[in-house]
Design a protein around this motif. Structure first.
Motif, PDB file in Angstrom:
ATOM      1  N   ALA A 122      -2.699  51.761 102.069  1.00 46.10           N
ATOM      2  CA  ALA A 122      -1.645  50.713 102.323  1.00 46.10           C
ATOM      3  C   ALA A 122      -2.155  49.460 101.272  1.00 46.10           C
ATOM      4  O   ALA A 122      -3.307  49.128 101.254  1.00 46.10           O
ATOM      5  CB  ALA A 122      -1.740  50.335 103.852  1.00 46.10           C
ATOM      6  N   THR A 123      -1.217  48.791 100.612  1.00 52.55           N
ATOM      7  CA  THR A 123      -1.472  47.693  99.703  1.00 52.55           C
ATOM      8  C   THR A 123      -2.259  46.785 100.149  1.00 52.55           C
ATOM      9  O   THR A 123      -3.632  46.372  99.581  1.00 52.55           O
ATOM     10  CB  THR A 123      -0.170  47.161  99.314  1.00 52.55           C
ATOM     11  N   MET A 128      -6.076  47.413  98.330  1.00 47.89           N
ATOM     12  CA  MET A 128      -6.730  46.000  98.138  1.00 47.89           C
ATOM     13  C   MET A 128      -8.348  46.106  97.878  1.00 47.89           C
ATOM     14  O   MET A 128      -8.951  45.412  97.097  1.00 47.89           O
ATOM     15  CB  MET A 128      -6.292  44.832  98.783  1.00 47.89           C
ATOM     16  N   HIS A 129      -8.862  46.557  98.810  1.00 47.81           N
ATOM     17  CA  HIS A 129     -10.401  46.855  98.874  1.00 47.81           C
ATOM     18  C   HIS A 129     -10.784  47.448  98.001  1.00 47.81           C
ATOM     19  O   HIS A 129     -11.911  47.313  97.484  1.00 47.81           O
ATOM     20  CB  HIS A 129     -10.842  47.201 100.424  1.00 47.81           C
ATOM     21  N   PRO A 153       5.600  44.240 105.036  1.00 48.89           N
ATOM     22  CA  PRO A 153       5.994  43.793 103.772  1.00 48.89           C
ATOM     23  C   PRO A 153       5.515  42.259 103.310  1.00 48.89           C
ATOM     24  O   PRO A 153       5.191  42.127 102.048  1.00 48.89           O
ATOM     25  CB  PRO A 153       7.855  43.478 103.898  1.00 48.89           C
ATOM     26  N   GLU A 154       5.341  41.535 104.183  1.00 51.64           N
ATOM     27  CA  GLU A 154       4.531  40.207 103.873  1.00 51.64           C
ATOM     28  C   GLU A 154       3.157  40.256 103.519  1.00 51.64           C
ATOM     29  O   GLU A 154       2.665  39.851 102.618  1.00 51.64           O
ATOM     30  CB  GLU A 154       4.601  39.233 105.197  1.00 51.64           C
ATOM     31  N   ALA A 155       2.504  41.369 104.015  1.00 51.64           N
ATOM     32  CA  ALA A 155       1.064  41.481 103.916  1.00 51.64           C
ATOM     33  C   ALA A 155       0.936  42.208 102.541  1.00 51.64           C
ATOM     34  O   ALA A 155       0.047  42.272 101.556  1.00 51.64           O
ATOM     35  CB  ALA A 155       0.307  42.379 105.124  1.00 51.64           C
ATOM     36  N   LEU A 160      -0.666  42.115  96.832  1.00 50.58           N
ATOM     37  CA  LEU A 160      -0.329  42.146  95.541  1.00 50.58           C
ATOM     38  C   LEU A 160      -0.778  40.909  94.602  1.00 50.58           C
ATOM     39  O   LEU A 160      -1.232  40.973  93.722  1.00 50.58           O
ATOM     40  CB  LEU A 160       1.196  42.505  95.221  1.00 50.58           C
ATOM     41  N   SER A 161      -0.368  39.786  95.302  1.00 48.53           N
ATOM     42  CA  SER A 161      -0.503  38.567  94.690  1.00 48.53           C
ATOM     43  C   SER A 161      -2.253  38.195  94.548  1.00 48.53           C
ATOM     44  O   SER A 161      -2.719  37.799  93.862  1.00 48.53           O
ATOM     45  CB  SER A 161       0.012  37.391  95.659  1.00 48.53           C
TER      46      SER A 161
END
Length: 172
Positions: A122-123, A128-129, A153-155, A160-161
């Motif tokens: 998961a993103t 991300m990690h 979706p918010e996470a 990504l940011s």
């Protein structure tokens, strides 16, 4: 130098119905991820599959529902990508980052890739990690936004940011 594609947790436990952490919208990344793997394989890149493989009593289950327990089908790479998986390019992991207590760092040191290309789920968690640990090791990292997904979706957007603005990865 060639690239290395890190395929993060593209597993039945996350991408097939009937499993605790399945999220239907995440299936949209499968064709894009397959295309990335095929394209990079044809260009001579290495493909490495990072795969959650938890003990039945893993402490992660205090945070997330039980998932991807060793010996279950949930730890299998999805059929759409299975033709690219071998015993040599599959890296089982027990935590979010593909680097934590695995031989990923050693493999990458031998391969000396120009850059790491990341896809998977998961993103905001394992993707991300893994990106964070790759950037902390000074690898150039590209995250393909149409090849990553998560249930929130918010996470997903935040991750990504964060990958781009804080970690210095290139989000494509």
């Amino acid at each position: 130098m060639s690239n290395v594609v890190l395929v993060v947790d593209m597993l039945k436990g996350f991408l097939e119905p009937g499993h605790n952490l399945y999220h239907a919208d995440s299936r949209r990344i499968i064709p894009h991820s397959l295309q990335l793997v095929e394209q990079e394989k044809a260009a001579g890149s290495e493909i490495l599959f990072l795969a959650d493989n938890h003990d039945p009593d893993d402490l992660e289950f205090q945070v997330f529902p039980v998932h991807c327990v060793i010996g279950t089908e949930e730890t299998d790479v999805i059929p759409e990508l299975a033709d690219y998986v071998t015993a040599a390019n599959l890296i089982p992991k027990k935590r979010y980052s593909g680097f934590f207590n695995t031989d990923l760092a050693d493999r990458l040191a031998l391969l000396a890739p120009e850059k790491l290309l990341v896809c998977g789920v998961a993103t905001n968690v394992c993707v991300m990690h893994t990106v964070s640990d790759a950037r902390n090791r000074d690898y150039a990292v590209e995250v393909y936004s149409d090849c990553v997904s998560g249930p929130d979706p918010e996470a997903h957007r935040w991750a990504l940011s964060h990958c781009q603005r804080v970690l210095g990865a290139k989000v494509i």
